[in-house]
Design a protein around this motif. Structure first.
Motif, PDB file in Angstrom:
ATOM      1  N   PRO A   3       0.972  -1.131   0.228  1.00  0.00           N
ATOM      2  CA  PRO A   3       0.053   0.061   0.197  1.00  0.00           C
ATOM      3  C   PRO A   3       0.836   1.410   0.135  1.00  0.00           C
ATOM      4  O   PRO A   3       2.195   1.251   0.045  1.00  0.00           O
ATOM      5  CB  PRO A   3      -0.634  -0.212   0.933  1.00  0.00           C
ATOM      6  CG  PRO A   3      -0.194  -1.136   1.540  1.00  0.00           C
ATOM      7  CD  PRO A   3       0.642  -1.646   0.872  1.00  0.00           C
ATOM      8  N   ALA A   4       0.363   1.958  -0.499  1.00  0.00           N
ATOM      9  CA  ALA A   4       1.405   3.471  -0.519  1.00  0.00           C
ATOM     10  C   ALA A   4       0.983   4.065   0.623  1.00  0.00           C
ATOM     11  O   ALA A   4      -0.101   4.070   1.801  1.00  0.00           O
ATOM     12  CB  ALA A   4       0.202   4.842  -1.470  1.00  0.00           C
ATOM     13  N   SER A   5       2.416   3.787   1.931  1.00  0.00           N
ATOM     14  CA  SER A   5       2.334   4.076   3.491  1.00  0.00           C
ATOM     15  C   SER A   5       2.134   5.309   3.981  1.00  0.00           C
ATOM     16  O   SER A   5       1.917   5.907   2.991  1.00  0.00           O
ATOM     17  CB  SER A   5       3.240   3.166   3.604  1.00  0.00           C
ATOM     18  OG  SER A   5       4.186   3.532   2.994  1.00  0.00           O
ATOM     19  N   ASP A   6       2.369   5.121   5.595  1.00  0.00           N
ATOM     20  CA  ASP A   6       2.341   6.729   5.599  1.00  0.00           C
ATOM     21  C   ASP A   6       2.010   8.015   4.411  1.00  0.00           C
ATOM     22  O   ASP A   6       3.587   8.669   5.113  1.00  0.00           O
ATOM     23  CB  ASP A   6       1.925   6.487   7.080  1.00  0.00           C
ATOM     24  CG  ASP A   6       1.486   7.212   7.924  1.00  0.00           C
ATOM     25  OD1 ASP A   6       1.123   8.734   7.051  1.00  0.00           O
ATOM     26  OD2 ASP A   6       1.866   7.787   9.072  1.00  0.00           O
ATOM     27  N   SER A   7       1.995   8.518   3.932  1.00  0.00           N
ATOM     28  CA  SER A   7       2.508   9.540   3.107  1.00  0.00           C
ATOM     29  C   SER A   7       2.034  10.835   3.978  1.00  0.00           C
ATOM     30  O   SER A   7       2.755  11.642   3.474  1.00  0.00           O
ATOM     31  CB  SER A   7       1.183   9.825   1.243  1.00  0.00           C
ATOM     32  OG  SER A   7       0.049  10.229   2.090  1.00  0.00           O
ATOM     33  N   ARG A   8       1.977  10.802   5.313  1.00  0.00           N
ATOM     34  CA  ARG A   8       1.343  11.753   5.856  1.00  0.00           C
ATOM     35  C   ARG A   8       3.089  12.338   6.927  1.00  0.00           C
ATOM     36  O   ARG A   8       3.470  13.314   6.513  1.00  0.00           O
ATOM     37  CB  ARG A   8       0.586  12.243   7.342  1.00  0.00           C
ATOM     38  CG  ARG A   8      -0.951  12.105   7.060  1.00  0.00           C
ATOM     39  CD  ARG A   8      -1.517  11.735   8.543  1.00  0.00           C
ATOM     40  NE  ARG A   8      -0.971  10.059   8.681  1.00  0.00           N
ATOM     41  CZ  ARG A   8      -1.341   9.815   9.836  1.00  0.00           C
ATOM     42  NH1 ARG A   8      -2.469  10.284  10.326  1.00  0.00           N
ATOM     43  NH2 ARG A   8      -1.395   8.437   9.542  1.00  0.00           N
ATOM     44  N   THR A   9       3.648  11.867   6.854  1.00  0.00           N
ATOM     45  CA  THR A   9       5.288  11.744   7.644  1.00  0.00           C
ATOM     46  C   THR A   9       6.368  12.065   6.075  1.00  0.00           C
ATOM     47  O   THR A   9       6.977  12.725   6.456  1.00  0.00           O
ATOM     48  CB  THR A   9       5.781  10.828   8.251  1.00  0.00           C
ATOM     49  OG1 THR A   9       5.472   9.856   6.986  1.00  0.00           O
ATOM     50  CG2 THR A   9       4.765  10.851   9.545  1.00  0.00           C
ATOM     51  N   LEU A  10       6.153  11.495   5.530  1.00  0.00           N
ATOM     52  CA  LEU A  10       7.399  11.718   4.449  1.00  0.00           C
ATOM     53  C   LEU A  10       6.172  10.719   2.875  1.00  0.00           C
ATOM     54  O   LEU A  10       6.033  10.310   2.636  1.00  0.00           O
ATOM     55  CB  LEU A  10       7.994  10.391   4.967  1.00  0.00           C
ATOM     56  CG  LEU A  10       9.436   9.999   3.658  1.00  0.00           C
ATOM     57  CD1 LEU A  10      10.303  10.882   5.144  1.00  0.00           C
ATOM     58  CD2 LEU A  10      10.176   9.494   4.502  1.00  0.00           C
ATOM     59  N   LEU A  12       5.965   9.846  -0.608  1.00  0.00           N
ATOM     60  CA  LEU A  12       5.706   8.597  -1.384  1.00  0.00           C
ATOM     61  C   LEU A  12       7.525   8.867  -1.246  1.00  0.00           C
ATOM     62  O   LEU A  12       8.006   7.234  -1.505  1.00  0.00           O
ATOM     63  CB  LEU A  12       4.795   7.998  -2.022  1.00  0.00           C
ATOM     64  CG  LEU A  12       3.263   7.766  -1.196  1.00  0.00           C
ATOM     65  CD1 LEU A  12       2.406   7.013  -2.836  1.00  0.00           C
ATOM     66  CD2 LEU A  12       4.390   6.668  -0.834  1.00  0.00           C
ATOM     67  N   LEU A  13       7.753   9.084  -2.822  1.00  0.00           N
ATOM     68  CA  LEU A  13       9.302   8.707  -2.712  1.00  0.00           C
ATOM     69  C   LEU A  13       9.915   9.293  -2.284  1.00  0.00           C
ATOM     70  O   LEU A  13      10.606   8.264  -2.855  1.00  0.00           O
ATOM     71  CB  LEU A  13       9.395  10.889  -3.696  1.00  0.00           C
ATOM     72  CG  LEU A  13      10.327  10.842  -4.976  1.00  0.00           C
ATOM     73  CD1 LEU A  13       9.958   9.370  -6.229  1.00  0.00           C
ATOM     74  CD2 LEU A  13      10.456  11.825  -5.497  1.00  0.00           C
ATOM     75  N   PHE A  14      10.397   9.217  -1.297  1.00  0.00           N
ATOM     76  CA  PHE A  14      11.137   8.524  -0.248  1.00  0.00           C
ATOM     77  C   PHE A  14      10.740   7.576   0.998  1.00  0.00           C
ATOM     78  O   PHE A  14      11.551   7.543   1.654  1.00  0.00           O
ATOM     79  CB  PHE A  14      11.809  10.304   0.763  1.00  0.00           C
ATOM     80  CG  PHE A  14      12.180  10.873  -0.658  1.00  0.00           C
ATOM     81  CD1 PHE A  14      13.877  10.642  -0.304  1.00  0.00           C
ATOM     82  CD2 PHE A  14      11.460  11.982  -1.249  1.00  0.00           C
ATOM     83  CE1 PHE A  14      14.496  11.931  -1.591  1.00  0.00           C
ATOM     84  CE2 PHE A  14      12.408  13.178  -2.162  1.00  0.00           C
ATOM     85  CZ  PHE A  14      13.417  12.589  -2.788  1.00  0.00           C
TER      86      PHE A  14
END
Ligand SMILES: Cc1cc2nc3c(=O)[nH]c(=O)nc-3n(C[C@H](O)[C@H](O)[C@H](O)COP(=O)(O)O)c2cc1C
Length: 395
Positions: A3-10, A12-14
Motif C-alpha cells: 500500500p501507499a504507506s503513511d504519506s503524512r510523514t514523508l 512517497l518518493l522517499f
C-alpha cells in the motif's frame, strides 16, 4: 502489492520500498542507460566514475546499462558483457563501491538480437561502417527471430535456429550466475526496445511459423522461458524485474493489450516488477524520436499494467521534477519512478529532490567528505536568507 504507506510523514518518493529480500531506501531509480564505454565487455574507469556518481546522488536503485549475455549478441563494440568470467571482477568491485552510498544496484541483462552491429551511440548510432572498422572495431553480425532487418540500410539478421534459441536461454542463465557472483542486488531482464526478447514478442520482427512465432502464446514463449531459467538460477530472495516495451506504437505491432496478457504471465513466472517503457522495434520514427514524445508519455502504460495485471510497475520517460514523480506515486500509477536523462544532467537529482521536498535538511546522507563542508555552506547561505537551490540575492 504494497500500500501507499503513511504519506503524512514523508513523501512517497522517499519512503522505502521492498522487493523480496531487498529494501530500497527510496523509490527513485536510475534508469538503465548505455554508456557504450566498455572494452571487450569489461567496465572501464569512465563507467566506475559514472555509476559511483549515480549512487552518491541518493537514488534508491541504480540499474546498470544493457549488458549482454553473449559476445555475438552485443549491439556495439562498447557494450558491457556478462559472457566471460573475466567480466565479473570489475563488476564486483563496482557493486561494492556502490553499496557504500546506500544504493542498491541492478544490472540489465540482454541480447541485442537484430539490433546488433551498431556504432556506439555517441559515434553515430548507425550501422557499423568502414570508418569504425578502420578504427579497430569488430564487425558484428545480428541474429533475430526472423530475417527482418531493423530498417532499410541495416544488416539482415540471420534467423535463429532452434539450437541457437536454446543456447540464448542458457546464456541468460550463465550471465545471471556471473551477475550473482558480482554481488548485484537484483536483475532486470531487457524485453524492450526491439532487442532480442522483444523482437520475438512483436509481429513486426517475428514472422516465424514454428513454436517460437505466430500466435501470441508462441511469441511469448522465449521471454517466458528466459524468465523461468533466470528464476531457477536466482535465489528466491533476489528480485527480478522486466523492462517491457508496453507498445510498439506501430499498427500491426505489439500492443498494450498484449502486454497485459504477458504481464500476468510474467507475474506468475516470478517477475517482481515491470519497468514500463515502449517503442524501439523499428528504426524509422521509433527509437530516438520516441524519447521525445512529451512529459510522462509512458506513465499511463505503467498505470494500466499495474491495475490490470496486478503487478508492481515502474514509470519512466520524461519525468523531470520530484513533484511530478510524487504525483505519479500518490495517484497509484506506479510503485517506482525511473529517471534517465534528468539524472545524467544532474546525478544529485535525488538529494536535490529530498532537499526541495524538505526531507533532507542536512547533508548527513551525502558522501561524508562533502557533508561537513556543505553543512557550513548551507548555514552561511541561510544566514543570508538563501537556499542552495534558490535564487541568489546578490549578483
Ligand atoms: C543515453 C541513453 C542510453 C539508454 N540506454 C538504455 C539501456 O541500456 N537500456 C534501456 O532499457 N533503456 C535505455 N535507455 C532508455 C532510458 O532508460 C529511459 O527509458 C529513457 O531515456 C526515457 O527516460 P528519460 O526521459 O527519463 O530519459 C537509454 C536512454 C538514453 C538517453
Amino acid at each position: 502489492m504494497q500500500p501507499a504507506s503513511d504519506s503524512r510523514t514523508l513523501p512517497l518518493l522517499f519512503q522505502p520500498y521492498r522487493l523480496r529480500g531487498v529494501t530500497l531506501k527510496n523509490r527513485i531509480v536510475v534508469s538503465p542507460m548505455g554508456t557504450y564505454s566498455s572494452e571487450d565487455g569489461r567496465l572501464t574507469p569512465f563507467q566506475f566514475a559514472h555509476y559511483q556518481r549515480m549512487a552518491m546522488g541518493g537514488a534508491g536503485l541504480v540499474i546498470l546499462e544493457q549488458t549482454f549475455v553473449t559476445r555475438a549478441g552485443r549491439v556495439s563494440n562498447g557494450d558491457p558483457g556478462l559472457w566471460a568470467d573475466s567480466q565479473i571482477e570489475p563488476m564486483a568491485r563496482l557493486v561494492s563501491e556502490m553499496k557504500r552510498y546506500g544504493a542498491k544496484t541492478a544490472i540489465q541483462i540482454s541480447h541485442g538480437g537484430r539490433k546488433g552491429g551498431q556504432q556506439r551511440a555517441h559515434e553515430g548510432n548507425g550501422p557499423i561502417g568502414e570508418r569504425d572498422l578502420a578504427a579497430g572495431d569488430e564487425q558484428l553480425f545480428p541474429m533475430g527471430a526472423s530475417a527482418v532487418p531493423l530498417s532499410e540500410g541495416w544488416q539482415m539478421p540471420v534467423e535463429m535456429s532452434e539450437a541457437q534459441i536454446e543456447g540464448v536461454i542458457e546464456a541468460f542463465a550463465a550471465g545471471a550466475r556471473r551477475a550473482l557472483l558480482a554481488g548485484f542486488d537484483m536483475l532486470e531482464v531487457h524485453m524492450a526496445h526491439g532487442y532480442l526478447l522483444q523482437s520475438f514478442l512483436s509481429p513486426l520482427a517475428n514472422r516465424r511459423t514454428d513454436r517460437w512465432g505466430g500466435s501470441l502464446e508462441n511469441r511469448m514463449r522465449l521471454p517466458l522461458a528466459v524468465v523461468a531459467r533466470l528464476r531457477a538460477t536466482m535465489p528466491s530472495s533476489m528480485p527480478l524485474l522486466a523492462r517491457l516495451s508496453v507498445t510498439d506504437w506501430i499498427e500491426g505491432g505489439w500492443t498494450e493489450d498484449d502486454s497485459v496478457v504477458l504481464a500476468r504471465k510474467l507475474r506468475e513466472a516470478g517477475i517482481d516488477l515491470i519497468d514500463c517503457s515502449s517503442g524501439g522495434n523499428m528504426r524509422a520514427g521509433a527509437t530516438n524520436s520516441n524519447l521525445a514524445r512529451g512529459p510522462g508519455y509512458q506513465v499511463e502504460l505503467a498505470d494500466r499494467l499495474r491495475r490490470e495485471a496486478g503487478i508492481p510497475t515502474a514509470a519512466v520517460g520524461m519525468i523531470r521534477t520530484p513533484q511530478y514523480a510524487e504525483r505519479i506515486l500518490q495517484a497509484g500509477q506506479a510503485d517506482l519512478v525511473c529517471i534517465g536523462r534528468q539524472i545524467l544532467f544532474n546525478p544529485f537529482w535525488a538529494h536535490h529532490a529530498a532537499w526541495q521536498m524538505g526531507v533532507e535538511r542536512d547533508f548527513s546522507s551525502w558522501p561524508e567528505p562533502y557533508g561537513w563542508w556543505l553543512d557550513k555552506w548551507a548555514k552561511a547561505l541561510a544566514a543570508n536568507g538563501e537556499d542552495p537551490l534558490g535564487p541568489e540575492r546578490r549578483g
